[in-house]
Scaffold this motif. Sequence first.
Motif, PDB file in Angstrom:
ATOM      1  N   TYR A  32       0.841  -1.196   0.000  1.00 55.17           N
ATOM      2  CA  TYR A  32       0.000   0.000   0.000  1.00 55.17           C
ATOM      3  C   TYR A  32       0.877   1.246   0.000  1.00 55.17           C
ATOM      4  O   TYR A  32       2.072   1.214   0.341  1.00 55.17           O
ATOM      5  CB  TYR A  32      -0.921   0.015   1.227  1.00 55.17           C
ATOM      6  CG  TYR A  32      -0.190   0.092   2.546  1.00 55.17           C
ATOM      7  CD1 TYR A  32       0.200   1.318   3.092  1.00 55.17           C
ATOM      8  CD2 TYR A  32       0.126  -1.059   3.248  1.00 55.17           C
ATOM      9  CE1 TYR A  32       0.877   1.399   4.289  1.00 55.17           C
ATOM     10  CE2 TYR A  32       0.809  -1.002   4.453  1.00 55.17           C
ATOM     11  CZ  TYR A  32       1.184   0.226   4.969  1.00 55.17           C
ATOM     12  OH  TYR A  32       1.866   0.297   6.155  1.00 55.17           O
ATOM     13  N   ALA A  33       0.286   2.364  -0.400  1.00 51.61           N
ATOM     14  CA  ALA A  33       0.927   3.672  -0.357  1.00 51.61           C
ATOM     15  C   ALA A  33       0.048   4.611   0.456  1.00 51.61           C
ATOM     16  O   ALA A  33      -1.184   4.459   0.476  1.00 51.61           O
ATOM     17  CB  ALA A  33       1.115   4.227  -1.769  1.00 51.61           C
ATOM     18  N   THR A  34       0.665   5.564   1.121  1.00 45.21           N
ATOM     19  CA  THR A  34      -0.090   6.536   1.912  1.00 45.21           C
ATOM     20  C   THR A  34      -0.128   7.869   1.168  1.00 45.21           C
ATOM     21  O   THR A  34       0.905   8.368   0.720  1.00 45.21           O
ATOM     22  CB  THR A  34       0.557   6.734   3.294  1.00 45.21           C
ATOM     23  OG1 THR A  34       0.563   5.488   3.995  1.00 45.21           O
ATOM     24  CG2 THR A  34      -0.221   7.747   4.115  1.00 45.21           C
ATOM     25  N   LEU A  35      -1.326   8.412   1.004  1.00 45.93           N
ATOM     26  CA  LEU A  35      -1.472   9.733   0.385  1.00 45.93           C
ATOM     27  C   LEU A  35      -2.576  10.504   1.083  1.00 45.93           C
ATOM     28  O   LEU A  35      -3.367   9.928   1.842  1.00 45.93           O
ATOM     29  CB  LEU A  35      -1.740   9.633  -1.115  1.00 45.93           C
ATOM     30  CG  LEU A  35      -2.998   8.911  -1.566  1.00 45.93           C
ATOM     31  CD1 LEU A  35      -3.555   9.590  -2.798  1.00 45.93           C
ATOM     32  CD2 LEU A  35      -2.667   7.463  -1.900  1.00 45.93           C
ATOM     33  N   GLY A  36      -2.592  11.796   0.850  1.00 44.97           N
ATOM     34  CA  GLY A  36      -3.554  12.644   1.527  1.00 44.97           C
ATOM     35  C   GLY A  36      -4.824  12.822   0.718  1.00 44.97           C
ATOM     36  O   GLY A  36      -4.781  13.051  -0.495  1.00 44.97           O
ATOM     37  N   LEU A  37      -5.959  12.748   1.386  1.00 44.42           N
ATOM     38  CA  LEU A  37      -7.257  12.950   0.744  1.00 44.42           C
ATOM     39  C   LEU A  37      -8.018  14.009   1.514  1.00 44.42           C
ATOM     40  O   LEU A  37      -8.138  13.952   2.743  1.00 44.42           O
ATOM     41  CB  LEU A  37      -8.053  11.639   0.719  1.00 44.42           C
ATOM     42  CG  LEU A  37      -9.444  11.680   0.081  1.00 44.42           C
ATOM     43  CD1 LEU A  37      -9.353  12.041  -1.396  1.00 44.42           C
ATOM     44  CD2 LEU A  37     -10.168  10.349   0.254  1.00 44.42           C
ATOM     45  N   GLY A  38      -8.550  14.999   0.800  1.00 47.68           N
ATOM     46  CA  GLY A  38      -9.337  16.042   1.432  1.00 47.68           C
ATOM     47  C   GLY A  38      -8.518  17.266   1.802  1.00 47.68           C
ATOM     48  O   GLY A  38      -7.313  17.333   1.566  1.00 47.68           O
ATOM     49  N   THR A  39      -9.186  18.253   2.401  1.00 46.73           N
ATOM     50  CA  THR A  39      -8.558  19.501   2.811  1.00 46.73           C
ATOM     51  C   THR A  39      -8.985  19.830   4.249  1.00 46.73           C
ATOM     52  O   THR A  39     -10.178  20.043   4.480  1.00 46.73           O
ATOM     53  CB  THR A  39      -8.961  20.659   1.883  1.00 46.73           C
ATOM     54  OG1 THR A  39      -8.680  20.292   0.523  1.00 46.73           O
ATOM     55  CG2 THR A  39      -8.194  21.910   2.217  1.00 46.73           C
ATOM     56  N   PRO A  40      -8.066  19.841   5.215  1.00 56.31           N
ATOM     57  CA  PRO A  40      -6.647  19.486   5.071  1.00 56.31           C
ATOM     58  C   PRO A  40      -6.513  17.997   4.746  1.00 56.31           C
ATOM     59  O   PRO A  40      -7.424  17.212   5.015  1.00 56.31           O
ATOM     60  CB  PRO A  40      -6.072  19.838   6.442  1.00 56.31           C
ATOM     61  CG  PRO A  40      -7.231  19.692   7.387  1.00 56.31           C
ATOM     62  CD  PRO A  40      -8.433  20.162   6.613  1.00 56.31           C
ATOM     63  N   PRO A  41      -5.355  17.597   4.161  1.00 54.48           N
ATOM     64  CA  PRO A  41      -5.217  16.210   3.732  1.00 54.48           C
ATOM     65  C   PRO A  41      -5.247  15.228   4.896  1.00 54.48           C
ATOM     66  O   PRO A  41      -4.559  15.414   5.899  1.00 54.48           O
ATOM     67  CB  PRO A  41      -3.864  16.187   3.014  1.00 54.48           C
ATOM     68  CG  PRO A  41      -3.139  17.399   3.478  1.00 54.48           C
ATOM     69  CD  PRO A  41      -4.186  18.408   3.806  1.00 54.48           C
ATOM     70  N   GLN A  42      -6.051  14.177   4.737  1.00 57.39           N
ATOM     71  CA  GLN A  42      -6.112  13.096   5.715  1.00 57.39           C
ATOM     72  C   GLN A  42      -5.259  11.939   5.197  1.00 57.39           C
ATOM     73  O   GLN A  42      -5.519  11.424   4.106  1.00 57.39           O
ATOM     74  CB  GLN A  42      -7.557  12.645   5.922  1.00 57.39           C
ATOM     75  CG  GLN A  42      -8.471  13.743   6.420  1.00 57.39           C
ATOM     76  CD  GLN A  42      -9.927  13.296   6.514  1.00 57.39           C
ATOM     77  OE1 GLN A  42     -10.230  12.136   6.800  1.00 57.39           O
ATOM     78  NE2 GLN A  42     -10.837  14.236   6.264  1.00 57.39           N
ATOM     79  N   PRO A  43      -4.214  11.510   5.927  1.00 54.53           N
ATOM     80  CA  PRO A  43      -3.354  10.426   5.441  1.00 54.53           C
ATOM     81  C   PRO A  43      -4.071   9.087   5.488  1.00 54.53           C
ATOM     82  O   PRO A  43      -4.540   8.648   6.547  1.00 54.53           O
ATOM     83  CB  PRO A  43      -2.164  10.470   6.403  1.00 54.53           C
ATOM     84  CG  PRO A  43      -2.695  11.092   7.656  1.00 54.53           C
ATOM     85  CD  PRO A  43      -3.771  12.046   7.224  1.00 54.53           C
ATOM     86  N   LEU A  44      -4.173   8.426   4.339  1.00 56.25           N
ATOM     87  CA  LEU A  44      -4.883   7.152   4.228  1.00 56.25           C
ATOM     88  C   LEU A  44      -4.068   6.196   3.370  1.00 56.25           C
ATOM     89  O   LEU A  44      -3.324   6.603   2.481  1.00 56.25           O
ATOM     90  CB  LEU A  44      -6.270   7.371   3.609  1.00 56.25           C
ATOM     91  CG  LEU A  44      -7.208   8.246   4.437  1.00 56.25           C
ATOM     92  CD1 LEU A  44      -8.305   8.827   3.567  1.00 56.25           C
ATOM     93  CD2 LEU A  44      -7.813   7.443   5.583  1.00 56.25           C
ATOM     94  N   ARG A  45      -4.242   4.899   3.634  1.00 52.82           N
ATOM     95  CA  ARG A  45      -3.475   3.863   2.943  1.00 52.82           C
ATOM     96  C   ARG A  45      -4.292   3.301   1.776  1.00 52.82           C
ATOM     97  O   ARG A  45      -5.385   2.782   1.981  1.00 52.82           O
ATOM     98  CB  ARG A  45      -3.108   2.747   3.917  1.00 52.82           C
ATOM     99  CG  ARG A  45      -2.271   3.195   5.103  1.00 52.82           C
ATOM    100  CD  ARG A  45      -2.191   2.123   6.172  1.00 52.82           C
ATOM    101  NE  ARG A  45      -3.510   1.770   6.660  1.00 52.82           N
ATOM    102  CZ  ARG A  45      -3.752   0.803   7.545  1.00 52.82           C
ATOM    103  NH1 ARG A  45      -2.755   0.085   8.033  1.00 52.82           N
ATOM    104  NH2 ARG A  45      -4.986   0.546   7.946  1.00 52.82           N
ATOM    105  N   PHE A  46      -3.742   3.399   0.575  1.00 51.41           N
ATOM    106  CA  PHE A  46      -4.401   2.901  -0.626  1.00 51.41           C
ATOM    107  C   PHE A  46      -3.544   1.819  -1.280  1.00 51.41           C
ATOM    108  O   PHE A  46      -2.320   1.965  -1.378  1.00 51.41           O
ATOM    109  CB  PHE A  46      -4.591   4.018  -1.655  1.00 51.41           C
ATOM    110  CG  PHE A  46      -5.640   5.037  -1.311  1.00 51.41           C
ATOM    111  CD1 PHE A  46      -6.923   4.926  -1.829  1.00 51.41           C
ATOM    112  CD2 PHE A  46      -5.350   6.112  -0.484  1.00 51.41           C
ATOM    113  CE1 PHE A  46      -7.886   5.878  -1.537  1.00 51.41           C
ATOM    114  CE2 PHE A  46      -6.305   7.066  -0.186  1.00 51.41           C
ATOM    115  CZ  PHE A  46      -7.584   6.951  -0.710  1.00 51.41           C
TER     116      PHE A  46
END
Length: 498
Positions: free
Chosen positions: A45-59
């Motif tokens: 998996y990779a972690t990236l930010g989603l939303g504002t402010p970015p929420q770190p999530l594993r995809f």
Amino acid sequence: MTENLELTPTTALNWMDAHATQQTPHVDFTLRRGTLTDNGATPWYATLGLGTPPQPLRFMLDTGTLNTWITASCCASDACQVHQSFSPEHSTSYRACAEPPSSVPFGPWGAMCVVLGEDICHLERTCSGETQLCALDEAMRIYLSVSYDGAQFAGLACDGGLGIPAVPCDTPSALLEQLRKQGLIDHAIAAFRFDPERGEGRCLMGAVEPERFDPDTLELLPVIPLSGELNYLWTVRLDQLQIGGETLGGALPLALDTGSSYIKGGRGIIARMLSAITDRGRRPLRVNDPSAFADYPELSLQLGDTNYRLAPKDYFMSLNGGWEVGVQYLEGLPDELLVAGSLFLDRLYSVFVFDPNPAGQRMVALAQPRRAALSASGVWRNEFGSTLEIGTIAADGTFRGQYRSDTGASGVYPVVGVADPEPAGDSISCAFSVSWRSLEGDPDPSWHWVSGFVGTIQLRDGVEIFSTSYLLQRDITPEMPEWMATAIYPSTFRRSND
């Protein structure tokens, strides 16, 4: 101009070089390896930010699906409790779509009930050597899971999945295509490398790393789309499948799926594979001792001009305290279709080429990887939290560095040492000395002491370990006789990624 170059086996290497990381804009994903389970999904998996402010999530970065989805904070299923979840109520850029809730089927896994929303992804983009955190110009359409139907979802190493399909998407839900459309990358390509021993890998969207694979092994494979609802898969021609020298099929479709772990397939081809692996049921599908691998045959997959061979240790997977054959039937697949996940792809450098030329022919490039070699350089941390910083290893093997400690003597201490600058084996012998005269702070008695460390760097269960013994020499005084002034201790360091 490489942009108009027709991608063929002859021109592939030039095209790869032209899309090297230092020459073209790209988005970088660090891959981590989570726990492997028997649900058939990738552990990467990779972690990236989603939303504002970015929420770190594993995809998971998934070439085996059309869907981009994430666990939502409103998910009420037990399977959600083990995952981080996206909270749309905490994002100022989130927009709910008008479509009513729906169910997305995941075959034998079950289904998820979802609502559709749009939000901004935050990614690390590199251009002209500079890396910056940037937000997509256009929001991505994402399924927000509000419930899971199927226990397999609880075993996922990730919180969601980013689809990388082999077909264009009408809505902005396929990240690779969106990056190109928004001008953040010049070309829609996704390059994957994995290092299972270290538990780390990398995915580049928009560029490749020619230094990370052997160009003499590069195999270029055209994508042959399946008809019907599976046309989004990255399917290539498997020219021949052999197990233990027995040919089980030829001219078979093989889908390369970064979202899977096992080799999966339809009922017909999997039945033949399991029969050949077990010698018609005479050998078990699960063993408790890896020495039993010697009784099992080799798998051979011929793609183009290359035979990719999997020894039993490669296709058995460590699960539930034993080892299980990583080949399984997947309901809903055509009888003669195979899907190869990380069991196969972990051993290769793979590039998924979405639109390489004006004809729009999808391609997959496979090559033997060049693994990152062991090195003494870098930052190491021991069991007491002290850090050892080793600088560049010179051609003669010498190096300088610093030792930082907050236990016992506290300070920053100079280090000089030696290590093999070109290690050829599976370990590195290393020695260094520390003068306990701190470069910072006030003098203390330890400023007159010295230590000599000697040890070996090895890779153990995916972690680089530096095991040392060190000799501490203090001043000899009437209060500190020689036998007390000299002491030998063990100390174990692990590479730090901080």
